[in-house]
Design a protein around this motif. Sequence first.
Motif, PDB file in Angstrom:
ATOM      1  N   LEU A  83      29.151  44.345  33.297  1.00 18.71           N
ATOM      2  CA  LEU A  83      30.197  44.612  32.911  1.00 18.71           C
ATOM      3  C   LEU A  83      30.896  45.096  34.337  1.00 18.71           C
ATOM      4  CD1 LEU A  83      30.533  47.223  30.198  1.00 18.71           C
ATOM      5  CD2 LEU A  83      31.954  45.694  29.848  1.00 18.71           C
ATOM      6  N   ALA A  84      30.001  45.952  34.924  1.00 21.50           N
ATOM      7  CA  ALA A  84      30.213  46.000  36.126  1.00 21.50           C
ATOM      8  C   ALA A  84      30.607  44.252  36.853  1.00 21.50           C
ATOM      9  CB  ALA A  84      29.678  46.742  37.237  1.00 21.50           C
ATOM     10  N   GLY A 121      35.938  38.350  37.852  1.00 29.32           N
ATOM     11  CA  GLY A 121      37.135  37.899  37.232  1.00 29.32           C
ATOM     12  C   GLY A 121      37.698  38.522  38.193  1.00 29.32           C
ATOM     13  N   ALA A 122      37.893  39.627  38.997  1.00 31.07           N
ATOM     14  CA  ALA A 122      38.301  39.752  40.078  1.00 31.07           C
ATOM     15  C   ALA A 122      39.130  38.951  40.874  1.00 31.07           C
ATOM     16  CB  ALA A 122      38.272  41.463  40.116  1.00 31.07           C
ATOM     17  N   LEU A 123      37.508  38.947  41.028  1.00 30.47           N
ATOM     18  CA  LEU A 123      37.645  37.998  42.601  1.00 30.47           C
ATOM     19  C   LEU A 123      38.504  37.102  41.989  1.00 30.47           C
ATOM     20  CD1 LEU A 123      34.365  38.023  43.712  1.00 30.47           C
ATOM     21  CD2 LEU A 123      36.388  38.837  44.569  1.00 30.47           C
ATOM     22  N   LEU A 135      41.962  37.381  42.473  1.00 26.78           N
ATOM     23  CA  LEU A 135      42.250  37.872  44.233  1.00 26.78           C
ATOM     24  C   LEU A 135      42.241  36.670  44.983  1.00 26.78           C
ATOM     25  CD1 LEU A 135      41.872  40.573  46.008  1.00 26.78           C
ATOM     26  CD2 LEU A 135      40.084  40.127  46.314  1.00 26.78           C
ATOM     27  N   ASP A 136      41.955  35.812  44.811  1.00 25.36           N
ATOM     28  CA  ASP A 136      41.376  34.505  45.236  1.00 25.36           C
ATOM     29  C   ASP A 136      42.804  33.499  44.982  1.00 25.36           C
ATOM     30  OD1 ASP A 136      40.759  31.738  46.631  1.00 25.36           O
ATOM     31  OD2 ASP A 136      41.738  31.047  45.071  1.00 25.36           O
ATOM     32  N   THR A 137      43.115  34.057  43.775  1.00 21.37           N
ATOM     33  CA  THR A 137      44.713  33.471  43.755  1.00 21.37           C
ATOM     34  C   THR A 137      46.044  33.886  45.003  1.00 21.37           C
ATOM     35  OG1 THR A 137      44.319  32.518  41.444  1.00 21.37           O
ATOM     36  CG2 THR A 137      46.718  32.499  42.040  1.00 21.37           C
ATOM     37  N   SER A 138      45.947  35.155  44.062  1.00 20.05           N
ATOM     38  CA  SER A 138      47.100  36.086  44.696  1.00 20.05           C
ATOM     39  C   SER A 138      47.102  36.181  46.805  1.00 20.05           C
ATOM     40  CB  SER A 138      46.720  37.724  44.405  1.00 20.05           C
ATOM     41  OG  SER A 138      46.596  37.998  42.777  1.00 20.05           O
ATOM     42  N   LEU A 139      45.719  35.802  46.904  1.00 17.16           N
ATOM     43  CA  LEU A 139      45.897  35.561  48.548  1.00 17.16           C
ATOM     44  C   LEU A 139      46.462  35.189  49.137  1.00 17.16           C
ATOM     45  CD1 LEU A 139      42.048  37.165  49.691  1.00 17.16           C
ATOM     46  CD2 LEU A 139      44.300  37.803  50.759  1.00 17.16           C
ATOM     47  N   LEU A 190      50.969  44.754  46.466  1.00 26.08           N
ATOM     48  CA  LEU A 190      50.774  45.784  45.985  1.00 26.08           C
ATOM     49  C   LEU A 190      49.657  45.920  45.324  1.00 26.08           C
ATOM     50  CD1 LEU A 190      53.958  47.409  43.545  1.00 26.08           C
ATOM     51  CD2 LEU A 190      52.681  48.291  45.194  1.00 26.08           C
ATOM     52  N   VAL A 191      48.725  44.231  44.803  1.00 25.64           N
ATOM     53  CA  VAL A 191      47.476  44.085  44.327  1.00 25.64           C
ATOM     54  C   VAL A 191      46.983  44.266  45.348  1.00 25.64           C
ATOM     55  CG1 VAL A 191      46.160  42.298  43.207  1.00 25.64           C
ATOM     56  CG2 VAL A 191      48.697  43.182  42.302  1.00 25.64           C
ATOM     57  N   LEU A 192      46.911  43.704  46.681  1.00 23.86           N
ATOM     58  CA  LEU A 192      45.816  43.216  47.546  1.00 23.86           C
ATOM     59  C   LEU A 192      46.098  44.439  48.248  1.00 23.86           C
ATOM     60  CD1 LEU A 192      47.659  40.024  49.097  1.00 23.86           C
ATOM     61  CD2 LEU A 192      45.865  39.959  47.419  1.00 23.86           C
ATOM     62  N   ALA A 193      47.178  44.904  48.175  1.00 21.74           N
ATOM     63  CA  ALA A 193      46.480  46.411  49.516  1.00 21.74           C
ATOM     64  C   ALA A 193      46.051  47.065  47.850  1.00 21.74           C
ATOM     65  CB  ALA A 193      47.953  47.357  49.061  1.00 21.74           C
ATOM     66  N   ALA A 194      45.459  47.715  47.095  1.00 20.77           N
ATOM     67  CA  ALA A 194      45.059  48.139  46.219  1.00 20.77           C
ATOM     68  C   ALA A 194      43.105  47.087  46.404  1.00 20.77           C
ATOM     69  CB  ALA A 194      44.790  47.663  44.603  1.00 20.77           C
ATOM     70  N   PHE A 195      43.018  46.154  46.876  1.00 15.48           N
ATOM     71  CA  PHE A 195      41.824  46.457  46.852  1.00 15.48           C
ATOM     72  C   PHE A 195      40.729  46.776  48.154  1.00 15.48           C
ATOM     73  CE2 PHE A 195      38.613  43.386  48.674  1.00 15.48           C
ATOM     74  CZ  PHE A 195      37.951  42.765  47.774  1.00 15.48           C
ATOM     75  N   PRO A 196      42.002  46.733  49.370  1.00 14.93           N
ATOM     76  CA  PRO A 196      40.386  48.050  50.084  1.00 14.93           C
ATOM     77  C   PRO A 196      40.950  49.415  49.795  1.00 14.93           C
ATOM     78  CG  PRO A 196      42.987  47.478  51.272  1.00 14.93           C
ATOM     79  CD  PRO A 196      42.393  46.608  49.961  1.00 14.93           C
TER      80      PRO A 196
END
Length: 151
Positions: free
Chosen positions: A72-73, A79-81, A84-88, A100-106
């Motif tokens: 699951l993890a 899926g999040a990667l 994240l690729d599209t957002s970046l 907001l989305v990108l700042a949540a990752f770190p």
Amino acid sequence: MSRHNKSKRRARSKATAPQVPPRPPRRVDERPDRVNAPWHPFPLVEISVLIGIVCIVLGLFRTDETGGRVLLALGVALGALGGLDTSLREHFAGYRSHALVLAAFPAVATAAIIGLAHAPLYVIVPVMLGVFLVAFVALRRVWEHKQRVPA
């Protein structure tokens, strides 16, 4: 006399031009030209998301085992990667702000690392919020700079 008397119609103007000047066309955000990834012809992101979905489904069927939780993890992370690729790409191309989305990752990564070190919750939360705030401000400035500078 009837108010709908046809003989009392107002004469239409003979001009073909509109009475009100036309509005300027609305600006339509067009996607920037895609910047090819180093793995361009290979669909790495799509395969990552597909494997993530498969891992999530398999993990849901193995709920009582430790391996199910690991699947699951892993599925959620893969899926999040993809997202994240599209957002970046969109953020750093100046197309849309995903600060907001990108700042949540770190912020989440920092909280996970501090949590694995068994730090108390009253330490984890302020550190996570601080990392989120610093990352958000930095990412927002990058996006605003990309908006001013034509590509």
